[in-house]
Each structure stands twice: as C-alpha cells, then as structure tokens.
Design a protein around this motif. Structure first.
Motif, PDB file in Angstrom:
ATOM      1  N   ALA A 119      17.773  -3.127 -12.165  1.00 32.01           N
ATOM      2  CA  ALA A 119      17.347  -1.207 -11.835  1.00 32.01           C
ATOM      3  C   ALA A 119      15.904  -0.117 -12.103  1.00 32.01           C
ATOM      4  O   ALA A 119      15.880  -0.700 -13.261  1.00 32.01           O
ATOM      5  CB  ALA A 119      18.406  -1.423 -13.027  1.00 32.01           C
ATOM      6  N   THR A 120      14.971  -0.236 -11.387  1.00 36.44           N
ATOM      7  CA  THR A 120      14.085   0.551 -12.215  1.00 36.44           C
ATOM      8  C   THR A 120      13.370   0.970 -10.802  1.00 36.44           C
ATOM      9  O   THR A 120      14.380   1.623  -9.605  1.00 36.44           O
ATOM     10  CB  THR A 120      12.672  -1.003 -11.878  1.00 36.44           C
ATOM     11  OG1 THR A 120      11.527  -0.339 -11.804  1.00 36.44           O
ATOM     12  CG2 THR A 120      12.615  -1.184 -10.778  1.00 36.44           C
ATOM     13  N   GLY A 121      12.269   1.944 -10.579  1.00 35.17           N
ATOM     14  CA  GLY A 121      12.146   2.532  -9.769  1.00 35.17           C
ATOM     15  C   GLY A 121      12.690   4.217  -9.937  1.00 35.17           C
ATOM     16  O   GLY A 121      12.059   4.694  -9.012  1.00 35.17           O
TER      17      GLY A 121
ATOM     18  N   GLY B  85      10.666  -7.461  -1.688  1.00 39.38           N
ATOM     19  CA  GLY B  85      10.318  -7.221  -0.456  1.00 39.38           C
ATOM     20  C   GLY B  85      10.153  -5.721  -2.070  1.00 39.38           C
ATOM     21  O   GLY B  85      10.085  -4.675  -1.300  1.00 39.38           O
ATOM     22  N   LEU B  86      10.412  -6.091  -3.215  1.00 32.52           N
ATOM     23  CA  LEU B  86      10.470  -4.658  -4.080  1.00 32.52           C
ATOM     24  C   LEU B  86       9.039  -4.158  -4.051  1.00 32.52           C
ATOM     25  O   LEU B  86       8.737  -5.134  -4.429  1.00 32.52           O
ATOM     26  CB  LEU B  86      10.912  -4.870  -4.820  1.00 32.52           C
ATOM     27  CG  LEU B  86      11.999  -4.576  -6.367  1.00 32.52           C
ATOM     28  CD1 LEU B  86      12.822  -4.076  -6.331  1.00 32.52           C
ATOM     29  CD2 LEU B  86      11.476  -5.067  -7.780  1.00 32.52           C
ATOM     30  N   SER B  87       8.978  -3.282  -3.833  1.00 37.89           N
ATOM     31  CA  SER B  87       7.862  -2.023  -3.556  1.00 37.89           C
ATOM     32  C   SER B  87       7.225  -1.168  -4.289  1.00 37.89           C
ATOM     33  O   SER B  87       7.943   0.477  -4.828  1.00 37.89           O
ATOM     34  CB  SER B  87       7.169  -0.915  -2.811  1.00 37.89           C
ATOM     35  OG  SER B  87       6.675  -0.543  -2.775  1.00 37.89           O
ATOM     36  N   ILE B  88       6.956  -1.226  -5.567  1.00 43.09           N
ATOM     37  CA  ILE B  88       7.007  -1.008  -7.017  1.00 43.09           C
ATOM     38  C   ILE B  88       5.955  -0.545  -7.906  1.00 43.09           C
ATOM     39  O   ILE B  88       4.746  -1.616  -7.800  1.00 43.09           O
ATOM     40  CB  ILE B  88       7.982  -0.510  -8.588  1.00 43.09           C
ATOM     41  CG1 ILE B  88       9.660  -1.012  -7.680  1.00 43.09           C
ATOM     42  CG2 ILE B  88       7.748  -0.308  -9.023  1.00 43.09           C
ATOM     43  CD1 ILE B  88      10.301  -1.437  -8.755  1.00 43.09           C
TER      44      ILE B  88
ATOM     45  N   THR C 276       8.603   4.403  -6.013  1.00 37.99           N
ATOM     46  CA  THR C 276       8.671   3.460  -4.774  1.00 37.99           C
ATOM     47  C   THR C 276       8.532   4.318  -3.567  1.00 37.99           C
ATOM     48  O   THR C 276       7.927   5.759  -3.933  1.00 37.99           O
ATOM     49  CB  THR C 276      10.656   3.492  -4.778  1.00 37.99           C
ATOM     50  OG1 THR C 276      10.909   4.644  -4.901  1.00 37.99           O
ATOM     51  CG2 THR C 276      10.725   2.710  -5.926  1.00 37.99           C
ATOM     52  N   PRO C 277       8.205   3.877  -2.635  1.00 35.11           N
ATOM     53  CA  PRO C 277       7.430   4.599  -1.195  1.00 35.11           C
ATOM     54  C   PRO C 277       8.977   5.779  -1.151  1.00 35.11           C
ATOM     55  O   PRO C 277       8.352   6.466  -0.473  1.00 35.11           O
ATOM     56  CB  PRO C 277       7.867   3.983  -0.230  1.00 35.11           C
ATOM     57  CG  PRO C 277       7.587   2.493  -1.081  1.00 35.11           C
ATOM     58  CD  PRO C 277       8.306   2.321  -2.404  1.00 35.11           C
TER      59      PRO C 277
END
Lengths: 379, 430
Positions: free
Chosen positions: A333-335, A211-214, A314-315
């Motif tokens: 650990a990103t975005g 579900g990660l949206s990057i 990210t959104p």
C-alpha cells in the motif's frame, strides 16, 4: 489467501500504515505495526503539507481522493485539536483566460462527481484573497477541501488502532518481507496471515522483483512565521498538475497553505533522480520566486525553516494497493505521490474491505498490483 | 532571478568576537584577503560588547590592527545559509541579501547562554545573566535595583561586578557548583598571573556581596503586577530560602553555537564543533575557533583564532607555533568545565507545566513521551518557533540528553525574498 485474515503485520507507521492499522484492527484483525522510527516522524508523512483535496487528473484519482476526503470528513468530530484540521477550501488560481477555461472544465468534472466547486472571476478572486497579485483571471474554489497536520494525524490513527487491540513496535527497521512474514533488523521473524508493506519509497527495496516501480520525487517546503489572514484558502496555481505529473525532470508550482496558527507552508517543487536529502538552493529559489510572483507581499514575510521530503511516485500517478503476484499473504500500500494524506484513509478502506471480504465503496482495480505485472510483461 | 555577484575573499571569518578578530588578523598578516561578518551592529562579540559609553580597549586595539591589515568588516550582517566549502549568504540590517565566497572559512560563532527552565523562569524580570549585562550596556538603568544572579560559571561574577558598578544592589550571587570545586580551580591559577589578577579584581569588586555555593534557583514568584517579586533558592542540603528581588539574571554556563557548522556538515564532538590541532573541522576548508569549538574563555579564543586564521591562510607552519599555548588554554578550559559541571539535581528543575519552548509555548510534561528532539518537535512543535530551538535545544541536551535536531536553512528567520536569490555555487559535495 481466500479467508479473512486473523493476524496482520503492517510495515510502516506513516499515515498509510497507521490508517491500515486502524481499518484492520477495527475490523477485528489482530494487527502488529512495525516502524523503523516513531509513528508519523519519518518519510513523506513527516515532510508533507497535509492538504486534503479532491484531485481530478484521472477518474481513478478523483474516485480515490474523493473517497479519502469523505472519510476524513466522516471522522470530523473525532479528530483531536492536535491534528489541526481546518476546512479552509482550495482556491485554484487561474493566471490567464486559458487557465480559467481549464477551471471551467474542471468545475464540470467535479460536478459530475458530486464535488462542490465554483468558478470565481477576477474581482471575486481579489475579494477572497486580497494579497494575490493583480491581473489574475480568476479561479476555481473547492470549499470542502481541508488541511491537517499529518504527523499527529498518523499518531491519532495509530492510537485508535491500539485501542482496538493493535500492537506497535517502534524503532524496528524491517529488513525483509515475504508471503506472510517480515524480518526485523534484530533478527526477529514476525508471522501473520497477511503482511501489508506501507513503507513509502523504501517499499521496492523490501519487495525486490515484484515489478514495483516507485521512485522518490523530491520536494521542498518553506514555513513562515505567523501572519494570520495573509491567505485564507490553500492556494494552488492551475498549472500545478502540469508540474506535478509532467515528465520533466524538475519543476516548481505555486502552492501555499494557511496553518490554523497563522503560519504558512509554501511549496511546491518536484525533482526526479535526486535522492540528496539536503535543500537544493536553486530549486528552492525558483519555488520561492514563484510564490512571490503570485503573492508579491510574501517577499517581506519571514521564513523560519525549509526542508525536503520524498514522495513515493509511480509511473501512472496512482498508488499501488493490493497483493503481490503469487504471494497472497504479501500486500503493498504505497505510491501515493503527493496525495498520500488525502488518500491514506481510502487506501486503508480498500485494503480492509478486500481482505475482510467486503465490497469496497469504489472499484479497487485501477490501484491494484496486477497492472505492475502487465507493465513488466509489456516492457 | 538576477543575482548580484558575490563578494570574494581568501578567508571569510564568521563572528567578530575575540576568536574571529584574532583569526582575521592572523590571516591578514599572512597576506590573505579577509572579510569578517558579524550579526551585531558593533564588533567585539558578547564579551567585548561595546557599552553605550565606550568600546572595549582590547577590541579597539585589535580592530585598529585589522584596519591597518585592510580587513573588510561587515557589521549587522547575519549569515543565514552556507554551502561548503566557502559559499555563504547573509542578510544585512536592511534585510538585503549578501553573498560571500572564499575557499576557506573560519567559524567563530561563539556561544549562547545555557538557560534551564524552572517554574517562573519566563516571568518578566527574569533575564539571562549575559543578556541582562548586555541590556545594562545598552542603557538599562539598574541603579538601586535588587538583583539576584544565579546559575553557574565565571560569567555570573563578571556580570555581578558590572551591574554593581552600574549602581545595582546585588542581593546574592548563587553558584550551583560546590565551593570546594571552585576553590580547586582557583588553586590552578598560580601560574596564570593574568587570570589570577582578573579573579582578584573581581573579588574586590564583589566585596560584601553574599555568595552561595551548591545552591540554585528553583522557583521565581510573581507579584500582583505579574512581574518578578521573589526567587526561591534550594541548597544541596535541601534547605530553601526565598529572597525578594527586582531582577534575576540567570545562566547555567555557555553552550557552543554550532548551527552554522552543522549546516555546513561539520561533525560535532559532544556539544562542540570537532576540530584538530590546526582548528580544522571535518569539512575541508572550514575551520572553527573560540567558544563554538569548546567553551574556553577569551584567552583560549584568541589563541584558537590565531591558529585558525593562519591555517585558513595556508600558513600551517605559523599555526603550529601556537600549539603549546593552545594545549595550555584547553587544559584550563577543561579544568573550568570540570569545576562548574552542572549537578544532576538540576535535571529536576522543570516541573511538568514549566514552559520549555517559549516560542511555541510547549510545557516540559508534553515532552515526557518523546525520545529525541526530532520526534518531540514533530509531535509538540517544541523548537519549531522563530528561535528554531536555540534556547530549548541546549537545555534539552542537558535535561534529556537529546542531540540537536537537523539544521536546515535559513539559520535565522529571513525575509522570503532572501531565499529567492540562489547561492552562487550549488551544493555539490558528496
């Protein structure tokens, strides 16, 4: 995973991965870092500006950027010269009275958060930055902001991790990750109590179905020859946040950074849905025009090079830091979008404190992965 | 930003040396509208660079032809950005931006001198051999000065002869290649009367100049005033001698100038632009001729230029006629490269504190930990300065086997205002 991890694998040695390696290794965790290139030479860390700033577009953003800046400052004596740290402050430039009113509101927000700032009028703006065009309304000075050179900062953090016992594997692309394991392109399988994926825009590819949206947000920078004193602060137009976090497909905003050697980095641009790593001449031209609009004498200064980078966006404009659902041994650990250098140390602090059972200095909730699940169930 | 409409042509030739002028002539005789762009104030390239007295006769003849052909020549105009197939942007001497458009381009960007760093190479009084010759052509007085020429390749001989004619005292001519290899090359000239003649004429003009082979400079020494005073040479047998000199001209051959080709996305073959029989690069519409497509000298450049010009003008039939001559010239170029191949000992020239990147003052030792040009650039700033790695890039290719780092616009430093205007067509190639 409920107990403190003894071993960790960190995927990615950009600034976030390097900071996590440092924070975990100095907490006593046996850390292995795997990097597809060499530390600090790829991704947003290699392409970005290195502006350490407190950004106020949401309470969670202020909390994280403020903690980040404090942690950069706390190591002030330990940053070697090659990190090129320079506390030049940020001067947010107000083009008109409306923007100046906005500056006053921001000053109040900063004050509530205990971040020093000061509204300056048109006359003082001219004194502070004589090369800015006439007719500007004023600005907001944030004297505690600074600049660094991110590739070397990442190396220094990684060196500190290595001194604390961490091992680094370079030029080792990771092909798959899971709960407590990571697999390298050469087939090697690394196992650890926890895997932290700090792979920037490559992260969603490594953890599909999370579900990660990057998405990559393309940006351009241009660097000038050496003109010491041409600008003295990092100058950013107050319309920047509108550009940075708006929903438009592409935008430019005036943002210029003085380097300690007299060179200047000119930004900024943002483009969604464009993963072409080549310089887009149209957006570059618009970005340069914006810069010259604010600093007319910039037109005659020499440009040495331009380049492109991709911010992991990210959104909700907040990074994603925490364990993935039902996989307690797999963290991301990103975005960090355009503030990853600032927030890298704060992110690492959250990761290390949570994993080691310490109370983090700020609420980690707003950045946690749980909001991904909510987003996907509501979608 | 309002943008002046671009200058349009059928063929744009970048570079007005032998290859570029030959390409322009060939394309023009095929009926193409041709524009030639060159960064120098005068055409002729490095080899036919006009002296302050008179232009080179061969260049003059070709230029007269181009004038009859109706070719437009933009002098003092430097290409700084390009988008395939044929959209170029340049700045003129006044810093004004010029846009050019054509369905076909011929890259005739030539070569740069390969300068290898050694202790003392940055002292005042040390020059690139070709650079020294250019300065003498530009009016530098060398009468009575003691000049040492060292490095590798036939350019050293030509420079020595020219300097001698200008009154310089050539202390010695020092070639790193073995005497045997150079003799072998001379032996292949029997069926090339023009080259044999040139070689013989040079020998006469260099009569009495001490010549050393298998020898190279290892240190340049400064006098009390900080200027070059002496140069230490080392022979393959390990012996060292030190000569007192006023000037050192040094060059280890030529490196193809490929940055524009790289920006256009052309594939490289080693250090040169990869081309086929028709001098086409890997990018449709982009041709490459002369030294950028492989060091071969002026005769090779003229043949290649003609082929590329015809091919760019869509007259492949005419281009193919010169194929045999091309093979012959490239055969000679290969023999030349072989004879003057750099010896591996030269990789030991820089010591750890020898500056490699002069723009950013980066010492060779600082690069020890790094494994490629990109990595080294980010960590040490090597190649990040105004020359953007034009000098240290080819040197590090030889010293460390590092491929050139990515090329980004602008190719040369330009005023910020030049980037404000967009290219007429945007990059839409896959």
């Amino acid at each position: 995973m409920t107990s403190v991890p003894r071993t960790a694998v960190i995927v990615g040695a950009g600034i976030v991965g390097a900071a996590c390696a440092d924070a975990l290794a100095t907490s006593g965790v046996a850390v292995r870092v795997v990097e597809r290139e060499r530390p600090g030479t790829a991704g947003a860390t290699a392409a970005g500006m290195g502006h350490i700033l407190v950004l106020d577009d949401s309470p969670a953003q202020i909390a994280l950027t403020k903690l980040g800046r404090e942690l950069w400052d706390a190591r002030a004596d330990r940053w070697p010269t090659r990190v090129e740290r320079h506390v030049c402050g940020t001067l947010w430039v107000a083009a008109d009275d409306e923007e100046l009113a906005g500056a006053r509101q921001r000053a109040e927000v900063y004050e509530r958060w205990g971040v020093a700032s000061r509204v300056v009028d048109a006359d003082e703006l001219r004194l502070l930055e004589p090369n800015l065009r006439g007719g500007l309304a004023g600005g907001l000075l944030v004297p505690g902001d600074s600049v660094v050179y991110p590739p070397n900062a990442a190396r220094v953090l990684l060196d500190a991790a290595v001194s604390a016992g961490a091992a680094v594997v370079e030029r080792a692309p990771v092909t798959a990750v899971g709960d407590g394991w990571a697999e390298l392109a050469d087939g090697t399988r690394l196992e650890a109590d926890v895997v932290v994926v700090a792979a920037g825009i490559a992260t969603p590819r490594l953890v599909p179905g999370s579900g990660l949206s990057i998405v990559p947000k393309k940006g351009h920078l241009a660097i000038t020859d050496r003109y010491p004193g041409f600008v003295r602060h990092q100058l950013v137009e107050l319309g920047y946040l509108k550009s940075a976090h708006g929903a438009v497909r592409q935008s430019v905003a005036f943002n210029i950074q003085p380097r300690p050697n007299g060179q200047m980095l000119l930004g900024s641009s943002r483009q969604l849905d464009d993963d072409d790593p080549r310089v887009d001449r149209c957006i570059l031209a618009a970005m340069v025009a914006r810069g010259i609009d604010y600093l007319p004498r910039l037109a005659a200064l020499s440009v040495l090079r331009t380049w492109v980078g991709f911010r992991p966006a990210t959104p909700d404009n907040l990074p994603v830091v925490g364990p993935l659902a039902d996989r307690p041994g797999l963290w991301v650990a990103t975005g960090h979008e355009g503030v990853g250098i600032t927030t890298s140390l704060a992110t690492a602090r959250l990761v290390a404190d949570r994993l080691c059972g310490r109370e983090p200095p700020i609420d980690p909730g707003p950045y946690d992965t749980s909001r991904l699940r909510e987003a996907s169930t509501h979608a | 930003m309002a943008d002046a409409s671009p200058m349009r042509a059928d063929v744009i030739v970048v570079g007005a040396g032998p290859a570029g002028l030959a390409a322009a002539h060939a394309a023009a005789t095929d009926g193409a509208r041709v524009v030639v762009v060159d960064e120098n104030p005068e055409t002729g390239g490095q080899i036919w660079r006009a002296s302050h007295r008179a232009p080179h006769p061969r260049a003059r003849a070709l230029l007269a032809q181009l004038e009859r052909d109706g070719v437009t020549t933009l002098r003092g105009t430097t290409v700084f950005d390009a988008v395939p197939p044929g959209s170029l942007r340049a700045v003129d001497a006044g810093g004004h931006s010029v846009a050019l458009e054509a369905p076909a381009i011929v890259l005739a960007t030539g070569a740069t001198e390969l300068l290898l760093p050694f202790p003392g190479w940055t002292l005042p009084g040390v020059f690139g051999a070709g650079g020294l010759q250019a300065m003498v052509k530009g009016g530098l007085d060398v009468a009575g000065r003691r000049v040492l020429l060292a490095g590798s390749g036939p350019l050293l001989l030509a420079v020595a002869a020219a300097l001698r004619r200008s009154g310089a005292r050539i202390v010695a001519l020092v070639e790193q290649a073995d005497r045997r290899a150079v003799r072998r090359l001379a032996g292949t000239l029997w069926n090339r009367p023009a080259k044999l003649g040139q070689a013989a004429a040079l020998s006469v003009r260099l009569c009495g100049v001490p010549r050393h082979h298998a020898t190279w400079p290892v240190r340049a020494h400064a006098g009390g005033d900080g200027w070059l005073r002496a140069v230490t040479l080392r022979g393959a047998d390990g012996s060292e001698t030190t000569l007192d000199v006023d000037l050192l001209g040094v060059g280890f051959g030529l490196a193809p100038a490929t940055r524009l080709a790289q920006l256009l996305g052309c594939e490289l073959d080693g250090d040169r632009v990869a081309t086929d029989d028709l001098l086409r690069t890997s990018v449709p519409g982009v041709h490459c001729a002369g030294e950028a497509a492989g060091i071969g000298g002026v005769d090779c450049a003229l043949v290649e230029g003609a082929i590329a010009g015809h091919s760019a003008a869509r007259r492949d039939d005419l281009a193919l006629r010169a194929r045999r001559r091309l093979r012959r010239e490239r055969g000679f170029a290969a023999a030349l490269a072989d004879a003057f191949a750099l010896r591996p000992e030269l990789r030991e020239l820089p010591t750890s504190d020898t500056v490699v990147c002069r723009c950013e003052d980066v010492a060779y030792g600082a690069l020890a930990d790094h494994r490629d040009a990109h990595d080294a650039k980010l960590a040490t700033r090597c190649g990040m300065g105004p020359c953007q790695g034009r000098i240290c890039g080819p040197a590090l290719r030889f010293l460390r086997d590092w491929a050139a780092d990515r090329v980004r616009p602008p190719l040369v430093p330009v005023p910020m205002a030049a980037l404000r205007e967009t290219l007429a067509t945007t990059d839409s190639t896959p």
